[in-house]
Design a protein around this motif. Structure first.
Motif, PDB file in Angstrom:
ATOM      1  N   ALA A  68       0.943  -1.002  -0.091  1.00 29.00           N
ATOM      2  CA  ALA A  68       0.084  -0.115  -0.005  1.00 29.00           C
ATOM      3  C   ALA A  68       0.907   1.223   0.188  1.00 29.00           C
ATOM      4  CB  ALA A  68      -1.028  -0.051   1.374  1.00 29.00           C
ATOM      5  N   LEU A 105      -1.492  11.331   6.063  1.00 27.54           N
ATOM      6  CA  LEU A 105      -2.945  11.545   6.127  1.00 27.54           C
ATOM      7  C   LEU A 105      -3.265  12.753   6.424  1.00 27.54           C
ATOM      8  CD1 LEU A 105      -3.868   8.112   8.027  1.00 27.54           C
ATOM      9  CD2 LEU A 105      -4.008   8.628   5.623  1.00 27.54           C
ATOM     10  N   SER A 136      -8.610   8.113   6.854  1.00 28.32           N
ATOM     11  CA  SER A 136      -7.759   7.147   7.508  1.00 28.32           C
ATOM     12  C   SER A 136      -7.633   5.928   6.645  1.00 28.32           C
ATOM     13  CB  SER A 136      -8.667   6.440   8.764  1.00 28.32           C
ATOM     14  OG  SER A 136     -10.022   6.099   8.340  1.00 28.32           O
ATOM     15  N   ARG A 137      -6.957   4.749   6.834  1.00 27.53           N
ATOM     16  CA  ARG A 137      -6.683   3.571   6.127  1.00 27.53           C
ATOM     17  C   ARG A 137      -7.267   2.432   6.528  1.00 27.53           C
ATOM     18  NH1 ARG A 137      -2.488   4.317   1.984  1.00 27.53           N
ATOM     19  NH2 ARG A 137      -3.495   2.276   1.580  1.00 27.53           N
ATOM     20  N   ARG A 194      -5.613  -1.387   2.135  1.00 31.43           N
ATOM     21  CA  ARG A 194      -5.256  -0.859   1.001  1.00 31.43           C
ATOM     22  C   ARG A 194      -6.022   0.548   0.655  1.00 31.43           C
ATOM     23  NH1 ARG A 194      -1.346  -1.866  -2.174  1.00 31.43           N
ATOM     24  NH2 ARG A 194      -2.507  -1.027  -4.046  1.00 31.43           N
ATOM     25  N   ARG A 195      -7.227   0.471   1.359  1.00 29.17           N
ATOM     26  CA  ARG A 195      -8.002   1.479   0.938  1.00 29.17           C
ATOM     27  C   ARG A 195      -8.108   2.647   1.963  1.00 29.17           C
ATOM     28  NH1 ARG A 195     -14.424  -0.536  -0.083  1.00 29.17           N
ATOM     29  NH2 ARG A 195     -12.878  -1.176  -2.046  1.00 29.17           N
ATOM     30  N   HIS A 196      -8.571   3.881   1.399  1.00 31.43           N
ATOM     31  CA  HIS A 196      -8.495   5.124   2.491  1.00 31.43           C
ATOM     32  C   HIS A 196     -10.081   4.931   2.798  1.00 31.43           C
ATOM     33  CE1 HIS A 196      -4.606   6.750   0.413  1.00 31.43           C
ATOM     34  NE2 HIS A 196      -4.529   7.034   1.583  1.00 31.43           N
ATOM     35  N   TYR A 249     -10.679   4.485  -2.621  1.00 27.77           N
ATOM     36  CA  TYR A 249     -10.982   5.119  -1.351  1.00 27.77           C
ATOM     37  C   TYR A 249     -12.572   4.808  -1.364  1.00 27.77           C
ATOM     38  CZ  TYR A 249     -13.564   8.659  -4.232  1.00 27.77           C
ATOM     39  OH  TYR A 249     -14.281   9.453  -5.175  1.00 27.77           O
TER      40      TYR A 249
END
Length: 205
Positions: A27, A32, A60-61, A64-66, A109
């Motif tokens: 990732a 952030l 935030s995380r 692998r995605r926001h 995201y």
């Protein structure tokens, strides 16, 4: 709360294609705090144009995605239909910005849009204005919000009216109120009266 998202790798990110199928790509590391500032800069004009106030944005995380969480509000409150509309507009603005080459978030995201809960601190005049008539606690006082203007708040504290400027106030907090049981309306009085009529009529010819 509505969730929207964008999936798929960015154009030009070809490093994943050179990896083996068994090895997951790492990732990308993202600041952030900086990402939150970029997101806010993109979405705040969109939200204000739609007639809402941006109360908070958090990035935030999750793997692998926001995860982008956005809180919006307006006089009279937010309805589900409003959330759906503003979610689409925010998502479109983020995607359009990145399509023009202005990186906002790296990778996928998920967008979550909602309204602030009752536990949101009252820090701005509009927060107090939207809670007229409610019981609040602030600076050791507990009182009911009677009136609000751009400079002060008027509270009813145990029957005494007090006007406090925002400079004198700290963050306020709405207090949850429960009806006393002897004041509650259970909606069964008519049923009891009807039963009494039936009982009075029994045995009569």
């Amino acid at each position: 709360m509505t969730q929207r998202g964008r999936a798929g790798a960015r154009p030009g990110n070809r490093s994943a294609a050179r990896r083996s199928h068994d090895e997951a790509p790492a990732a990308p590391r993202v600041d952030l705090v900086a990402a939150r500032a970029r997101v806010r800069a993109v979405i705040e004009p969109v939200i204000e144009k739609a007639g809402y106030d941006l109360e908070d944005v958090n990035v935030s995380r999750a793997g692998r995605r926001h995860v982008v969480r956005v809180l919006v509000d307006t006089d009279g409150g937010i309805k589900l239909d409003d959330v759906a509309v503003i979610s689409r507009e925010i998502s479109a603005a983020l995607d359009e910005t990145e399509e023009r080459g202005g990186e906002v978030l790296a990778g996928e995201y998920q967008l979550e849009v909602g309204s602030p809960g009752i536990d949101r601190p009252l820090t701005l005049p509009r927060h107090w204005r939207r809670n007229r008539g409610r019981l609040v606690a602030v600076n050791g006082l507990t009182g009911r919000v009677i009136d609000v203007d751009d400079a002060s708040v008027v509270l009813d504290v145990d029957g005494v009216t007090r006007s406090l400027t925002f400079a004198e106030l700290g963050p306020g907090k709405v207090q949850i109120e429960f009806k006393r049981i002897d004041e509650a309306d259970f909606g069964d009085e008519d049923d009891e009266d009807a039963q009494d009529d039936i009982d009075d009529g029994e045995g009569e010819e």
